[in-house]
Structure formats: structure tokens, C-alpha cells
Design a protein around this motif. Structure first.
Motif, mmCIF file in Angstrom:
data_model
loop_
_atom_site.group_PDB
_atom_site.id
_atom_site.type_symbol
_atom_site.label_atom_id
_atom_site.label_comp_id
_atom_site.label_asym_id
_atom_site.label_seq_id
_atom_site.Cartn_x
_atom_site.Cartn_y
_atom_site.Cartn_z
ATOM 1 N N TYR A 17 36.143 40.488 32.683
ATOM 2 C CA TYR A 17 37.226 40.711 32.622
ATOM 3 C C TYR A 17 37.373 43.015 31.942
ATOM 4 O O TYR A 17 36.575 41.616 30.985
ATOM 5 C CB TYR A 17 39.135 40.089 32.658
ATOM 6 N N ASP A 32 46.794 39.607 31.662
ATOM 7 C CA ASP A 32 46.463 39.300 30.299
ATOM 8 C C ASP A 32 46.255 40.792 29.418
ATOM 9 O O ASP A 32 45.703 40.517 28.476
ATOM 10 C CB ASP A 32 44.880 39.047 30.474
ATOM 11 N N LYS A 33 47.244 41.712 30.081
ATOM 12 C CA LYS A 33 47.003 43.094 28.832
ATOM 13 C C LYS A 33 47.561 42.735 27.418
ATOM 14 O O LYS A 33 48.643 41.830 27.583
ATOM 15 C CB LYS A 33 47.963 43.674 29.783
ATOM 16 N N SER A 46 43.817 46.698 33.806
ATOM 17 C CA SER A 46 42.812 45.795 33.860
ATOM 18 C C SER A 46 41.940 45.752 35.607
ATOM 19 O O SER A 46 42.606 45.825 36.395
ATOM 20 C CB SER A 46 42.999 44.516 33.402
ATOM 21 N N ALA A 74 37.185 47.501 27.154
ATOM 22 C CA ALA A 74 37.608 46.133 26.528
ATOM 23 C C ALA A 74 36.813 44.855 27.869
ATOM 24 O O ALA A 74 36.869 45.319 29.131
ATOM 25 C CB ALA A 74 39.113 46.009 25.882
ATOM 26 N N SER A 75 36.517 43.830 26.701
ATOM 27 C CA SER A 75 36.334 42.913 27.938
ATOM 28 C C SER A 75 36.789 41.423 27.347
ATOM 29 O O SER A 75 36.656 41.425 26.704
ATOM 30 C CB SER A 75 34.194 43.241 28.252
ATOM 31 N N THR A 76 36.633 40.443 28.739
ATOM 32 C CA THR A 76 37.142 39.068 28.113
ATOM 33 C C THR A 76 36.154 38.144 29.194
ATOM 34 O O THR A 76 35.523 38.461 29.635
ATOM 35 C CB THR A 76 37.906 38.510 27.795
ATOM 36 N N ASN A 101 42.198 35.354 26.422
ATOM 37 C CA ASN A 101 41.811 36.551 26.939
ATOM 38 C C ASN A 101 41.587 37.093 25.181
ATOM 39 O O ASN A 101 42.479 37.409 24.719
ATOM 40 C CB ASN A 101 43.538 36.920 26.928
ATOM 41 N N TYR A 139 38.860 46.084 30.701
ATOM 42 C CA TYR A 139 39.755 46.355 30.742
ATOM 43 C C TYR A 139 39.879 48.023 30.138
ATOM 44 O O TYR A 139 39.270 48.356 29.582
ATOM 45 C CB TYR A 139 40.984 46.400 29.306
ATOM 46 N N ARG A 196 39.758 34.611 31.118
ATOM 47 C CA ARG A 196 41.391 35.370 30.531
ATOM 48 C C ARG A 196 42.118 34.287 30.335
ATOM 49 O O ARG A 196 43.505 34.640 29.294
ATOM 50 C CB ARG A 196 41.391 35.359 32.143
ATOM 51 N N HIS A 234 30.337 38.645 30.290
ATOM 52 C CA HIS A 234 32.580 39.158 30.474
ATOM 53 C C HIS A 234 32.672 39.538 31.884
ATOM 54 O O HIS A 234 31.928 40.020 32.447
ATOM 55 C CB HIS A 234 32.893 40.387 29.953
ATOM 56 N N GLN A 258 39.869 40.042 23.613
ATOM 57 C CA GLN A 258 39.569 40.903 24.274
ATOM 58 C C GLN A 258 38.657 41.868 23.285
ATOM 59 O O GLN A 258 39.474 41.986 22.065
ATOM 60 C CB GLN A 258 40.916 41.714 24.322
#
Lengths: 116, 114
Positions: free
Chosen positions: B31, A102-103, B48, B93-95, B101, B33, B98, B29, B103
Motif C-alpha cells: 500500500y 487508511d489515510k 493512496s 509512505a508505504s505499509t 496501517n 501513499y 492496511r 509493502h 505507514q
């Protein structure tokens, strides 16, 4: 390997002109996602749009529109009747299928300057 | 509107010092990053993080870097011994999802290593 190319480093326009920012991507995946982010002078990254690879419909949101063409691996962004507040760096980004990664892979950005 | 919050906005440090950059992701959130943007260059993925584990990391994210979620709200990036080339803007960043996605990014921390 995945890659995003924004060939236009800097674009200058006068207010009310239309401007198109180009984005070309490379990927071997059949499922992928494309994004545009805006980075105003204050520095934050602002999400504008997300597109998945199966949805080639163009999208319009106010003065913004996006043209996704898989045949040319392009995801271009048009601002109609540009305004000074549109001045920013615009980044196109790509991510692969979510089961894999997911990058976000960003292009080098296009700096848009809108003059009054 | 919920947002990702990063502190400090600017951190100045001497080469060889440890720094911790802090982030508070959007509350629901899952996830998280970190990305880096060297001045005038593109934004690059670092790492991540999900469920208290690193999901993926880039080549940039070497042993000098670590991430942690020390409590239910903070997400930190630690650089153990800073180098001049670590000078950059660091974005968190966050989500929530996924799969979708999207972000959402914080305003960034500008790290200057002298």
C-alpha cells in the motif's frame, strides 16, 4: 468529520525536564487508530507509536510514554528527562477503520526545543 | 533497516512545468501513499494506491495530479502543470498491512515552484 488538535504550537524546555505533548482527536468511528510521528530537523517523518481504539493501556518505551484516554479523546505523549536530540516537531495522527480508510489525518504538530 | 527512498530531495521548477516525484517503497509493502506538507503547516493526505489503482484521494488531488507504479519498485507522483501553491514537501509512505496501517515515510521531496 475526523480531526486532530495539537494546541501547543511550540514548547521549550531545558535538558532533563519532563515534557508532555497534548493531542485531542475527534471522530465518530468506534474503531480508529492513533499515531505519533517525529519530524526531526532533517525533515523525515519517523513513526513512534500506534494505538487502536480498543486498547487504552498506557505504553512506555524508554523515556517515552503515551497516555490514551477515550473519555477525554486524548492521546498525550510524555518525554521523560528530555535530551537535545528530542528537539523536533511531533505530530499526532488519526486514521479511521481500515475497512473504510487508511489515510492519516495529522494535527498541526508541536515543535519541541530542548536546550542544553 | 528497510526504508522508503525518495528522489530528488529538492526539485525546483517553473510554474506550468510538469514534475515527477519518485519514490521506492519498502520492498514487501503493498500500500502506497503520497502526502504533502506546505511549509510550516500540517501534513495532508493526497492519495493512496493499492493493486495498481487509486484507493482513495483527497480534494487536493485534482486532475493535475496522477500516480503510477511503472515497475515493481517505483511509485511516482506527477504534477502536470505546476502552480506556485504546489510548493511543498511531498512525502511518500508505504505499509505492508492496511489493517495495522503503520505507514513508513520517506525523507520527502521539497518542491519549489517559481
Amino acid at each position: 468529520a475526523q480531526k486532530v488538535t495539537q494546541a501547543q504550537t511550540e514548547i521549550s524546555v531545558v535538558e532533563k525536564e519532563d515534557v508532555t505533548l497534548d493531542c485531542v482527536y475527534e471522530t465518530r468511528d468506534t474503531t480508529y487508530y492513533l499515531f505519533w510521528y517525529k519530524q526531526p530537523p532533517s525533515g523525515e517523518l519517523v513513526f513512534l507509536i500506534r494505538r487502536n481504539s480498543f486498547d487504552e493501556q498506557n505504553e512506555i518505551s524508554g523515556r517515552y510514554s503515551w497516555n490514551f484516554q477515550k473519555s477525554t479523546s486524548s492521546f498525550n505523549f510524555t518525554i521523560t528527562a528530555s535530551q537535545v536530540v528530542d528537539s523536533a516537531v511531533y505530530f499526532c495522527a488519526l486514521s479511521g477503520p481500515s475497512y473504510n480508510t487508511d489515510k492519516l489525518i495529522f494535527g498541526t504538530g508541536t515543535r519541541l526545543q530542548v536546550f542544553p | 533497516e528497510p526504508e522508503v527512498t525518495q528522489t530528488p530531495s529538492h526539485q525546483v521548477t517553473q510554474m506550468g512545468q510538469e514534475v515527477i516525484l519518485r519514490c521506492v517503497p519498502i520492498s514487501n509493502h503493498l500500500y502506497f501513499y503520497w502526502y504533502r506538507q506546505i511549509l510550516g503547516q500540517k501534513v495532508e493526505f493526497l492519495v493512496s494506491f493499492y493493486n495498481n489503482e487509486i484507493s482513495e484521494k483527497s480534494e487536493i488531488f485534482d486532475d493535475q495530479f496522477s500516480v503510477e507504479r511503472p515497475d515493481g519498485s517505483n511509485f511516482t507522483l506527477k504534477i502536470r502543470s505546476t502552480k506556485l501553491e504546489d510548493s511543498a514537501m511531498y512525502f511518500c509512505a508505504s505499509t505492508r498491512d492496511r489493517g495495522i496501517n503503520i505507514q513508513y515515510f520517506g525523507a520527502g521531496t521539497r518542491l519549489s515552484v517559481l
